[in-house]
Write an enzyme that holds these catalytic residues in place. Structure first.
Site, PDB file in Angstrom:
ATOM      1  CE  LYS A 145      16.125  26.820  60.068  1.00 38.37           C
ATOM      2  NZ  LYS A 145      14.748  26.650  60.096  1.00 38.37           N
ATOM      3  CD  GLU A 203       8.928  28.144  41.752  1.00 36.00           C
ATOM      4  OE1 GLU A 203       8.047  27.234  42.236  1.00 36.00           O
ATOM      5  OE2 GLU A 203       9.158  29.323  41.916  1.00 36.00           O
ATOM      6  CB  THR A 228      10.060  21.191  54.390  1.00 38.50           C
ATOM      7  OG1 THR A 228      10.331  22.743  53.972  1.00 38.50           O
ATOM      8  CG2 THR A 228      10.387  20.343  53.157  1.00 38.50           C
ATOM      9  CG  ASP A 282       4.220  26.500  53.814  1.00 36.07           C
ATOM     10  OD1 ASP A 282       3.904  25.340  54.386  1.00 36.07           O
ATOM     11  OD2 ASP A 282       5.085  27.140  54.099  1.00 36.07           O
ATOM     12  CD  GLU A 338      22.485   8.697  80.098  1.00 43.96           C
ATOM     13  OE1 GLU A 338      22.493   7.640  80.577  1.00 43.96           O
ATOM     14  OE2 GLU A 338      23.480   9.425  80.030  1.00 43.96           O
ATOM     15  CE1 TYR A 347      10.662  28.389  60.893  1.00 42.94           C
ATOM     16  CE2 TYR A 347       8.098  29.110  61.211  1.00 42.94           C
ATOM     17  CZ  TYR A 347       9.154  28.589  60.391  1.00 42.94           C
ATOM     18  OH  TYR A 347       8.930  28.458  59.243  1.00 42.94           O
ATOM     19  CB  ILE A 348      11.299  33.266  60.854  1.00 45.70           C
ATOM     20  CG1 ILE A 348      10.875  31.998  60.253  1.00 45.70           C
ATOM     21  CG2 ILE A 348      12.281  34.001  60.072  1.00 45.70           C
ATOM     22  CD1 ILE A 348      10.040  32.430  58.994  1.00 45.70           C
ATOM     23  NE  ARG A 405       1.546  41.687  68.496  1.00 41.26           N
ATOM     24  CZ  ARG A 405       0.442  41.660  67.338  1.00 41.26           C
ATOM     25  NH1 ARG A 405       0.399  42.754  66.699  1.00 41.26           N
ATOM     26  NH2 ARG A 405      -0.564  40.908  67.446  1.00 41.26           N
ATOM     27  CB  ALA A 421      13.388  21.229  65.160  1.00 41.58           C
ATOM     28  CB  THR A 454       9.914  28.776  51.350  1.00 41.14           C
ATOM     29  OG1 THR A 454       8.784  29.316  50.409  1.00 41.14           O
ATOM     30  CG2 THR A 454      10.189  29.634  52.286  1.00 41.14           C
ATOM     31  CB  CYS A 455      11.998  24.170  51.928  1.00 42.18           C
ATOM     32  SG  CYS A 455      13.152  23.189  52.735  1.00 42.18           S
TER      33      CYS A 455
HETATM   34  C1  FAD Z   1      12.960  31.302  56.899  1.00 48.99           C
HETATM   35  C2  FAD Z   1      12.062  30.104  57.130  1.00 48.99           C
HETATM   36  C3  FAD Z   1      12.824  28.946  57.534  1.00 48.99           C
HETATM   37  C4  FAD Z   1      12.141  27.594  57.456  1.00 48.99           C
HETATM   38  N1  FAD Z   1      12.672  26.717  58.267  1.00 48.99           N
HETATM   39  C5  FAD Z   1      11.691  25.603  58.326  1.00 48.99           C
HETATM   40  C6  FAD Z   1      12.509  24.332  58.871  1.00 48.99           C
HETATM   41  O1  FAD Z   1      13.632  24.510  59.411  1.00 48.99           O
HETATM   42  N2  FAD Z   1      11.717  22.927  58.727  1.00 48.99           N
HETATM   43  C7  FAD Z   1      10.501  23.153  58.046  1.00 48.99           C
HETATM   44  O2  FAD Z   1      10.029  21.919  58.046  1.00 48.99           O
HETATM   45  N3  FAD Z   1       9.836  24.062  57.458  1.00 48.99           N
HETATM   46  C8  FAD Z   1      10.594  25.281  57.619  1.00 48.99           C
HETATM   47  N4  FAD Z   1      10.256  26.285  56.717  1.00 48.99           N
HETATM   48  C9  FAD Z   1       8.761  26.360  56.357  1.00 48.99           C
HETATM   49  C10 FAD Z   1       9.000  25.597  54.848  1.00 48.99           C
HETATM   50  O3  FAD Z   1       9.814  26.405  54.126  1.00 48.99           O
HETATM   51  C11 FAD Z   1       7.450  25.660  54.233  1.00 48.99           C
HETATM   52  O4  FAD Z   1       6.737  24.930  54.808  1.00 48.99           O
HETATM   53  C12 FAD Z   1       7.688  24.684  52.875  1.00 48.99           C
HETATM   54  O5  FAD Z   1       8.529  25.427  52.069  1.00 48.99           O
HETATM   55  C13 FAD Z   1       6.282  24.953  52.214  1.00 48.99           C
HETATM   56  O6  FAD Z   1       6.434  24.197  51.017  1.00 48.99           O
HETATM   57  P1  FAD Z   1       5.243  24.500  49.803  1.00 48.99           P
HETATM   58  O7  FAD Z   1       5.726  23.776  48.536  1.00 48.99           O
HETATM   59  O8  FAD Z   1       3.953  24.701  50.112  1.00 48.99           O
HETATM   60  O9  FAD Z   1       5.616  26.192  49.641  1.00 48.99           O
HETATM   61  P2  FAD Z   1       7.033  26.862  49.028  1.00 48.99           P
HETATM   62  O10 FAD Z   1       8.056  26.159  49.098  1.00 48.99           O
HETATM   63  O11 FAD Z   1       6.804  28.118  49.239  1.00 48.99           O
HETATM   64  O12 FAD Z   1       6.695  26.730  47.222  1.00 48.99           O
HETATM   65  C14 FAD Z   1       5.858  27.513  46.560  1.00 48.99           C
HETATM   66  C15 FAD Z   1       6.509  27.703  45.403  1.00 48.99           C
HETATM   67  O13 FAD Z   1       5.608  28.188  44.278  1.00 48.99           O
HETATM   68  C16 FAD Z   1       6.087  29.362  43.453  1.00 48.99           C
HETATM   69  N5  FAD Z   1       4.816  29.904  43.027  1.00 48.99           N
HETATM   70  C17 FAD Z   1       4.293  30.787  43.575  1.00 48.99           C
HETATM   71  N6  FAD Z   1       3.196  31.242  42.962  1.00 48.99           N
HETATM   72  C18 FAD Z   1       3.358  30.931  41.784  1.00 48.99           C
HETATM   73  C19 FAD Z   1       2.804  31.039  40.470  1.00 48.99           C
HETATM   74  N7  FAD Z   1       1.712  31.625  40.487  1.00 48.99           N
HETATM   75  N8  FAD Z   1       3.112  30.219  39.272  1.00 48.99           N
HETATM   76  C20 FAD Z   1       4.311  29.651  39.384  1.00 48.99           C
HETATM   77  N9  FAD Z   1       4.905  29.553  40.482  1.00 48.99           N
HETATM   78  C21 FAD Z   1       4.453  29.951  41.746  1.00 48.99           C
HETATM   79  C22 FAD Z   1       7.037  30.026  44.420  1.00 48.99           C
HETATM   80  O14 FAD Z   1       7.996  30.671  43.846  1.00 48.99           O
HETATM   81  C23 FAD Z   1       7.607  28.776  45.324  1.00 48.99           C
HETATM   82  O15 FAD Z   1       8.783  28.299  44.820  1.00 48.99           O
HETATM   83  C24 FAD Z   1      10.659  27.606  56.886  1.00 48.99           C
HETATM   84  C25 FAD Z   1      10.267  28.730  56.199  1.00 48.99           C
HETATM   85  C26 FAD Z   1      10.879  30.053  56.400  1.00 48.99           C
HETATM   86  C27 FAD Z   1      10.540  31.193  55.546  1.00 48.99           C
END
Ligand code: FAD
Length: 457
Positions: A50, A34, A309, A301, A438, A176-177, A197, A339, A41-42
């Site tokens: 958030k 990492e 998430t 993602d 209900e 949504y964001i 848009r 949601a 992100t989450c």
């Molecule tokens: C503002 C916002 C609000 C959100 N709200 C919601 C919500 O309410 N409910 C929901 O379900 N989802 C929500 N999401 C979406 C959710 O955060 C993502 O779907 C989820 O985090 C995806 O997980 P992931 O593991 O695929 O990616 P990530 O969580 O993005 O994890 C990827 C990780 O890989 C690391 N990384 C990247 N490249 C490298 C590399 N080359 N070497 C080492 N590490 C690396 C990054 O630093 C990161 O920590 C939201 C997203 C945002 C931006």
């Protein structure tokens, strides 16, 4: 620490941590890298902070709401720095939990960036490691806009670390964001301009829900700029001027571009491993998260499918089980509830009216009412609910709601819909009174029938 692994996971976000932890629990040698923050992100710049900000903003209306219930609470002021400090403390706690989960499972943890050297070799912070299998779980990142003056805009990653709350904010985007942050800033007292848009926010959601949300945002005094294009953003003496293509000029202290996200693959070296991406940079995978290279997988993602998430963690878990455990775990990924923590929030599961109508005749049931609370607060807030039902089988295909607690309510409904519940099953369910929920089991009168013409053809 050995430099050879059975499985190496790139990315310690929702998908990567779950995959690495479950795989290590199955007794294989797992490494995980990492580069930025555990939990991804989450935990750090997404769902969790958030939701904390949304909760903070909910308090904004409470003194006024409470008056209808006999309270006299002075409006008070809000301390943005205190909120961010408390949020950071909670996020720090969660980072530690994620890291400890990996340590506890026996995974080798690298706090470094990993890139492909070749199909079995990675450079991890300057060190070479090799692995039998590699999982790409690098997530996504916010897109930066390309219009003139884009450098004067922030993106969602920045919004969680602002030194102060803007008095006036222009949010560019209708996803949504964008609508969630519109609610956050508005609830905390900022003047909010939402520059979209499209004519309505939340493209892809049910049209009635989109309309109900736009009306709700309007009703609470946000400025919606519909069908708008940005010509330019200029900065002068701390003020940002957003010029729209129709000549309108908006003044704000902060411009927040929430125009979408893109897979985080730049510089990862996927081409050196021969891994294919689509035209938008998303790693191409099959239903089992396999890429075109037999021992390389992608989850979460970075595959740009359902960017949520719980989907990312489900994919990570299923992959680890499939490779090293009892076999793939099955998730109902075709009916995932989702949601939006806007103000008011909304939630949805299954088909929209338009999607259902394209498949055949569907009965639509809608209701719109003032929630009990707002009968006394006097706030002009309507709750909207909708069921989409297959006319022939009477199976409930979709449920949609805008209103307080919609996300909490929808989780239960998604189980019913996953189980194939019919409208008759909803009708014979006894409600919990007095609740908004209900209404979902007392919708008796069909609002309209759709999809007939398509079915007749
Ligand atoms: C503002 C916002 C609000 C959100 N709200 C919601 C919500 O309410 N409910 C929901 O379900 N989802 C929500 N999401 C979406 C959710 O955060 C993502 O779907 C989820 O985090 C995806 O997980 P992931 O593991 O695929 O990616 P990530 O969580 O993005 O994890 C990827 C990780 O890989 C690391 N990384 C990247 N490249 C490298 C590399 N080359 N070497 C080492 N590490 C690396 C990054 O630093 C990161 O920590 C939201 C997203 C945002 C931006």
């Amino acid at each position: 620490m050995s430099d050879h692994f059975d499985l190496f996971v790139i990315g310690g976000g929702s998908a990567g941590v779950r995959c690495a932890r479950i795989a290590a629990g199955h007794g294989v040698r797992v490494g995980v890298a990492e580069e930025r923050f555990w939990g991804g992100t989450c935990v750090n710049v997404g769902c969790v902070p958030k939701k904390l900000l949304v909760m903070a903003s909910d308090y904004g209306a409470m003194p006024q709401d409470a008056r209808g219930f006999g309270w006299d609470i002075p409006a008070g002021s809000h301390d943005w720095s205190a909120l961010l400090a408390n949020k950071d403390r909670e996020i720090g706690r969660l980072n530690g939990i994620y890291r400890r989960l990996l340590d506890g499972a026996g995974a080798a943890v690298f706090e470094a960036r990993a890139t492909f050297v070749d199909a079995h070799t990675l450079d991890v912070g300057g060190r070479r490691v090799t692995a039998e299998r590699i999982v790409v779980a690098v997530g996504g990142r916010p897109l930066r806009p390309a219009f003139p003056g884009a450098e004067h805009c922030i993106i969602s990653d920045d919004a969680f670390f602002l030194p102060e709350r803007p008095r006036r904010v222009a949010i560019i985007g209708g996803g949504y964001i964008a609508v969630e942050f519109a609610g956050i800033f508005s609830g905390l007292g900022s003047e909010v301009h939402l520059v979209m848009r499209q004519d309505l926010p939340l493209r892809g959601f049910d049209e009635d829900l989109r309309t109900a949300l736009a009306e709700a945002l309007d009703a609470q005094g946000m400025h919606l700029h519909r069908g708008a294009r940005i010509a330019e953003v200029a900065a002068e003496d701390g003020t940002r001027r957003v010029r729209l293509a129709d000549g309108t000029v908006l003044e704000a202290d902060l411009v927040f571009a929430a125009i979408g996200r893109t897979p985080n693959v730049d510089g990862l070296g996927l081409e050196r491993a021969g891994v294919m991406c689509d035209g938008f940079g998303a790693v191409c995978v099959d239903a089992h998260n396999r890429t075109n290279v037999a021992h390389i997988y992608a989850i979460g993602d970075v595959t740009d499918r359902l960017n949520l998430t719980p989907v990312a963690t489900a994919e990570g878990h299923a992959l680890a089980d499939a490779l090293f455990g009892p076999g793939p775990r099955v998730w109902a990924l075709d009916t995932v509830a989702t949601a939006v923590f806007s103000s008011p929030p909304l939630a949805t599961v299954g088909l929209t009216e338009t999607q259902a109508a394209a498949r055949g005749p569907a009965d639509i049931y809608c209701t719109r009412f003032t929630a009990m609370r707002h009968a006394l607060t006097g706030r002009p807030r309507k709750t909207f609910m909708k069921l989409v039902v297959d006319q022939q089988t009477q199976v409930v295909l979709g449920a949609h709601m805008l209103g307080e607690d919609a996300p909490e309510i929808m989780q239960g409904l998604s189980i019913a819909i996953n189980c194939g519940a019919t409208k008759a099953d909803f009708d014979r369910t006894v409600g919990i009174h007095p609740t908004a929920a209900e209404e979902f089991v007392t919708l008796r009168t069909q609002t309209r029938l759709v999809g007939q013409a398509e079915a007749a053809e």
